[in-house]
Write a protein that holds these residues in place. Structure first.
Motif, PDB file in Angstrom:
ATOM      1  N   ILE A 150      35.702  45.408  53.353  1.00  0.00           N
ATOM      2  CA  ILE A 150      35.210  44.032  53.332  1.00  0.00           C
ATOM      3  C   ILE A 150      34.387  43.767  52.075  1.00  0.00           C
ATOM      4  CG2 ILE A 150      33.690  42.380  54.509  1.00  0.00           C
ATOM      5  CD1 ILE A 150      34.526  43.668  57.147  1.00  0.00           C
ATOM      6  N   GLN A 151      33.636  44.779  51.628  1.00  0.00           N
ATOM      7  CA  GLN A 151      32.790  44.600  50.457  1.00  0.00           C
ATOM      8  C   GLN A 151      33.576  44.561  49.149  1.00  0.00           C
ATOM      9  OE1 GLN A 151      29.052  47.102  50.486  1.00  0.00           O
ATOM     10  NE2 GLN A 151      29.986  47.868  52.367  1.00  0.00           N
ATOM     11  N   MET A 152      34.696  45.269  49.092  1.00  0.00           N
ATOM     12  CA  MET A 152      35.404  45.439  47.827  1.00  0.00           C
ATOM     13  C   MET A 152      35.841  44.125  47.167  1.00  0.00           C
ATOM     14  SD  MET A 152      35.055  48.488  47.105  1.00  0.00           S
ATOM     15  CE  MET A 152      35.956  48.357  45.564  1.00  0.00           C
ATOM     16  N   PRO A 153      36.347  43.121  47.892  1.00  0.00           N
ATOM     17  CA  PRO A 153      36.710  41.872  47.207  1.00  0.00           C
ATOM     18  C   PRO A 153      35.516  41.213  46.508  1.00  0.00           C
ATOM     19  CG  PRO A 153      37.700  41.945  49.383  1.00  0.00           C
ATOM     20  CD  PRO A 153      36.750  43.094  49.310  1.00  0.00           C
ATOM     21  N   PHE A 154      34.313  41.340  47.113  1.00  0.00           N
ATOM     22  CA  PHE A 154      33.117  40.757  46.497  1.00  0.00           C
ATOM     23  C   PHE A 154      32.740  41.507  45.218  1.00  0.00           C
ATOM     24  CE2 PHE A 154      32.904  39.456  50.910  1.00  0.00           C
ATOM     25  CZ  PHE A 154      32.509  38.132  50.811  1.00  0.00           C
ATOM     26  N   PHE A 155      32.844  42.839  45.258  1.00  0.00           N
ATOM     27  CA  PHE A 155      32.565  43.622  44.058  1.00  0.00           C
ATOM     28  C   PHE A 155      33.541  43.247  42.937  1.00  0.00           C
ATOM     29  CE2 PHE A 155      30.934  47.207  46.972  1.00  0.00           C
ATOM     30  CZ  PHE A 155      29.676  46.640  46.991  1.00  0.00           C
ATOM     31  N   THR A 156      34.820  43.170  43.309  1.00  0.00           N
ATOM     32  CA  THR A 156      35.847  42.840  42.317  1.00  0.00           C
ATOM     33  C   THR A 156      35.629  41.436  41.751  1.00  0.00           C
ATOM     34  OG1 THR A 156      37.416  44.195  43.553  1.00  0.00           O
ATOM     35  CG2 THR A 156      38.341  42.666  41.950  1.00  0.00           C
ATOM     36  N   ALA A 157      35.325  40.490  42.621  1.00  0.00           N
ATOM     37  CA  ALA A 157      35.131  39.106  42.184  1.00  0.00           C
ATOM     38  C   ALA A 157      33.938  38.984  41.249  1.00  0.00           C
ATOM     39  CB  ALA A 157      34.930  38.200  43.401  1.00  0.00           C
ATOM     40  N   MET A 158      32.840  39.671  41.554  1.00  0.00           N
ATOM     41  CA  MET A 158      31.659  39.597  40.697  1.00  0.00           C
ATOM     42  C   MET A 158      31.934  40.237  39.335  1.00  0.00           C
ATOM     43  SD  MET A 158      28.729  38.261  40.689  1.00  0.00           S
ATOM     44  CE  MET A 158      28.289  38.058  38.961  1.00  0.00           C
ATOM     45  N   TYR A 159      32.717  41.299  39.355  1.00  0.00           N
ATOM     46  CA  TYR A 159      33.117  41.955  38.104  1.00  0.00           C
ATOM     47  C   TYR A 159      33.878  40.972  37.206  1.00  0.00           C
ATOM     48  CZ  TYR A 159      36.194  44.776  35.133  1.00  0.00           C
ATOM     49  OH  TYR A 159      36.899  45.290  34.072  1.00  0.00           O
ATOM     50  N   TYR A 160      34.850  40.283  37.780  1.00  0.00           N
ATOM     51  CA  TYR A 160      35.654  39.353  36.976  1.00  0.00           C
ATOM     52  C   TYR A 160      34.872  38.100  36.608  1.00  0.00           C
ATOM     53  CZ  TYR A 160      40.019  41.910  37.170  1.00  0.00           C
ATOM     54  OH  TYR A 160      40.995  42.858  36.979  1.00  0.00           O
ATOM     55  N   ALA A 161      33.976  37.656  37.488  1.00  0.00           N
ATOM     56  CA  ALA A 161      33.166  36.481  37.165  1.00  0.00           C
ATOM     57  C   ALA A 161      32.250  36.784  35.983  1.00  0.00           C
ATOM     58  CB  ALA A 161      32.347  36.056  38.381  1.00  0.00           C
ATOM     59  N   ALA A 162      31.654  37.975  35.968  1.00  0.00           N
ATOM     60  CA  ALA A 162      30.772  38.366  34.855  1.00  0.00           C
ATOM     61  C   ALA A 162      31.558  38.540  33.562  1.00  0.00           C
ATOM     62  CB  ALA A 162      30.038  39.654  35.207  1.00  0.00           C
ATOM     63  N   ARG A 163      32.821  38.911  33.679  1.00  0.00           N
ATOM     64  CA  ARG A 163      33.610  39.186  32.477  1.00  0.00           C
ATOM     65  C   ARG A 163      34.283  37.947  31.898  1.00  0.00           C
ATOM     66  NH1 ARG A 163      38.255  43.941  31.762  1.00  0.00           N
ATOM     67  NH2 ARG A 163      38.474  43.681  29.501  1.00  0.00           N
ATOM     68  N   PHE A 164      34.749  37.039  32.769  1.00  0.00           N
ATOM     69  CA  PHE A 164      35.607  35.967  32.285  1.00  0.00           C
ATOM     70  C   PHE A 164      35.021  34.562  32.392  1.00  0.00           C
ATOM     71  CE2 PHE A 164      38.927  39.195  33.488  1.00  0.00           C
ATOM     72  CZ  PHE A 164      39.306  39.476  32.179  1.00  0.00           C
ATOM     73  N   THR A 165      33.841  34.391  32.951  1.00  0.00           N
ATOM     74  CA  THR A 165      33.260  33.054  33.031  1.00  0.00           C
ATOM     75  C   THR A 165      33.011  32.512  31.627  1.00  0.00           C
ATOM     76  OG1 THR A 165      32.216  33.500  35.159  1.00  0.00           O
ATOM     77  CG2 THR A 165      31.300  31.685  33.852  1.00  0.00           C
ATOM     78  N   GLY A 233      28.024  41.854  29.508  1.00  0.00           N
ATOM     79  CA  GLY A 233      27.963  40.910  30.626  1.00  0.00           C
ATOM     80  C   GLY A 233      28.354  41.578  31.931  1.00  0.00           C
ATOM     81  N   VAL A 234      29.373  42.440  31.888  1.00  0.00           N
ATOM     82  CA  VAL A 234      29.779  43.198  33.069  1.00  0.00           C
ATOM     83  C   VAL A 234      28.748  44.293  33.348  1.00  0.00           C
ATOM     84  CG1 VAL A 234      31.577  44.632  34.089  1.00  0.00           C
ATOM     85  CG2 VAL A 234      32.205  42.714  32.634  1.00  0.00           C
ATOM     86  N   GLY A 235      28.168  44.853  32.267  1.00  0.00           N
ATOM     87  CA  GLY A 235      27.147  45.883  32.442  1.00  0.00           C
ATOM     88  C   GLY A 235      25.952  45.377  33.229  1.00  0.00           C
ATOM     89  N   LEU A 236      25.605  44.104  33.065  1.00  0.00           N
ATOM     90  CA  LEU A 236      24.491  43.542  33.840  1.00  0.00           C
ATOM     91  C   LEU A 236      24.810  43.561  35.334  1.00  0.00           C
ATOM     92  CD1 LEU A 236      23.440  40.457  31.656  1.00  0.00           C
ATOM     93  CD2 LEU A 236      22.255  42.646  31.894  1.00  0.00           C
ATOM     94  N   TYR A 237      26.066  43.340  35.653  1.00  0.00           N
ATOM     95  CA  TYR A 237      26.495  43.406  37.057  1.00  0.00           C
ATOM     96  C   TYR A 237      26.302  44.821  37.603  1.00  0.00           C
ATOM     97  CZ  TYR A 237      30.121  44.493  40.514  1.00  0.00           C
ATOM     98  OH  TYR A 237      30.812  44.971  41.594  1.00  0.00           O
ATOM     99  N   TRP A 238      26.740  45.837  36.822  1.00  0.00           N
ATOM    100  CA  TRP A 238      26.551  47.218  37.253  1.00  0.00           C
ATOM    101  C   TRP A 238      25.066  47.569  37.329  1.00  0.00           C
ATOM    102  CZ3 TRP A 238      30.609  48.758  39.501  1.00  0.00           C
ATOM    103  CH2 TRP A 238      31.892  48.581  38.973  1.00  0.00           C
ATOM    104  N   LEU A 239      24.270  47.020  36.406  1.00  0.00           N
ATOM    105  CA  LEU A 239      22.832  47.289  36.377  1.00  0.00           C
ATOM    106  C   LEU A 239      22.171  46.838  37.679  1.00  0.00           C
ATOM    107  CD1 LEU A 239      20.383  48.161  34.499  1.00  0.00           C
ATOM    108  CD2 LEU A 239      20.126  45.721  34.033  1.00  0.00           C
ATOM    109  N   VAL A 240      22.433  45.600  38.078  1.00  0.00           N
ATOM    110  CA  VAL A 240      21.862  45.089  39.326  1.00  0.00           C
ATOM    111  C   VAL A 240      22.373  45.910  40.508  1.00  0.00           C
ATOM    112  CG1 VAL A 240      21.717  43.093  40.869  1.00  0.00           C
ATOM    113  CG2 VAL A 240      21.602  42.772  38.386  1.00  0.00           C
ATOM    114  N   GLY A 241      23.648  46.299  40.453  1.00  0.00           N
ATOM    115  CA  GLY A 241      24.203  47.132  41.519  1.00  0.00           C
ATOM    116  C   GLY A 241      23.472  48.454  41.650  1.00  0.00           C
TER     117      GLY A 241
END
Length: 313
Positions: A150-165, A233-241
């Motif tokens: 259940i968590q994986m789609p959210f992780f994937t979505a946040m990864y792509y949002a941080a990368r492609f927004t 930008g994606v690194g910030l996502y991993w940082l908060v994680g």
């Protein structure tokens, strides 16, 4: 060893699911750059809304894209935190029950370690499984895959949002170009995940700690591998994680596990554990009475509590 293999399996499963779900966000190449096509259910249901919230914080509220990525990641992580804590509760329940019942399982484990033939080892393994079943222990650690899936789609979505927004790659944060990789940020991420791995082995038995030491390095190395060539930008996502992983581990250590120890002690006080009695006679095995087993369990728990008291002092 079993616990170590479970962790390796789950880490590999998580990475595999991340790669699998990335296929739900379809991409193409434009001017040598990989960009999303706008198709795929993960992109439409999660990535696009997350990207809109990032742009709202960054432009409408004037916070900048670096702060926006951090805020949206925090929001997403808080939303799925109950699932992570539920996962930790299930895994900790089984591990604490295993620790409580160590006096029952340890003689069988010793026979497995000292077995001189494959037949003896298999017999001991069968006896261990039967003893675990008789005392309500799940040999897989109680770690269901559903919360993780259940968590994986959210992780994937946040990864792509941080990368492609739009706007993230052209911005900077604390001197870092969010569109380029940052070795400093990668190093900080590795330290955070190493800290979380180190915390996860605290409070476990010494023999288990020795088996789990290699796991302390697996997650940091995995994070280095995944983030070293990705934009900051994606690194910030991993940082908060990483911060959230430590936060969740602290909740597990200081809130979940103490409550589970009391729950397990109460359960076995009402329904005392039983030593599994094999139907086959063994020359090198002396059957322990229920009284002896209960006495060994009481002594084992007193030692665990004494160790906790010394740490608190």
């Amino acid at each position: 060893m079993k616990k170590k293999l479970n962790r390796i399996f789950l880490s590999g499963l998580g990475l595999s699911m991340l790669l699998l779900l990335s296929g739900c966000v379809q991409t193409t190449k434009e001017n040598g750059q990989i960009v999303p096509t706008g198709e795929g259910w993960v992109y439409n249901l999660l990535v696009r809304p997350m990207g809109s919230v990032i742009q709202f914080f960054a432009t409408d509220m004037g916070l900048g894209f670096g702060v926006a990525v951090i805020l949206v990641t925090i929001i997403v992580r808080f939303l799925i935190l109950p699932l992570g804590l539920y996962q930790s509760w299930k895994a900790s329940y089984q591990s604490e029950k295993m620790a409580y019942l160590k006096p029952i399982f340890e003689p069988i484990n010793e026979r497995m370690r000292t077995a001189t033939s494959q037949e003896e080892k298999l017999a001991a393994q069968s006896e261990l499984m039967a003893a675990q079943k008789e005392n309500g222990v799940n040999p897989l650690g109680g770690m269901g895959c559903l919360p993780l899936l259940i968590q994986m789609p959210f992780f994937t979505a946040m990864y792509y949002a941080a990368r492609f927004t739009d706007g993230v790659a052209e911005s900077s944060f604390l001197g870092m170009d969010l569109g380029q990789r940052s070795l400093i940020l990668t190093g900080v991420i590795a330290v955070l995940y190493f800290g979380q791995s180190w915390l996860s082995v605290q409070g476990v038995a010494e023999e288990q700690k020795a088996q789990m030491k290699s796991m302390m390095f697996m997650m940091p190395l995995m994070m280095i591998f995944m983030s070293i060539n990705l934009p900051a930008g994606v690194g910030l996502y991993w940082l908060v994680g990483g911060f959230f992983s430590i936060f969740q581990q602290l909740i597990t250590m200081y809130i979940i596990k103490p409550r589970l120890r009391k729950k397990i002690a109460d359960e076995f006080e009402k329904n005392p554990p039983k030593a599994y009695k094999t139907t086959k006679a063994r020359k090198d095995v002396t059957q322990a009475s229920d009284t002896t087993v209960q006495s060994a369990i009481t002594t084992n728990n007193k030692r665990r509590n004494a160790g906790k008291q010394r740490k608190r002092k």
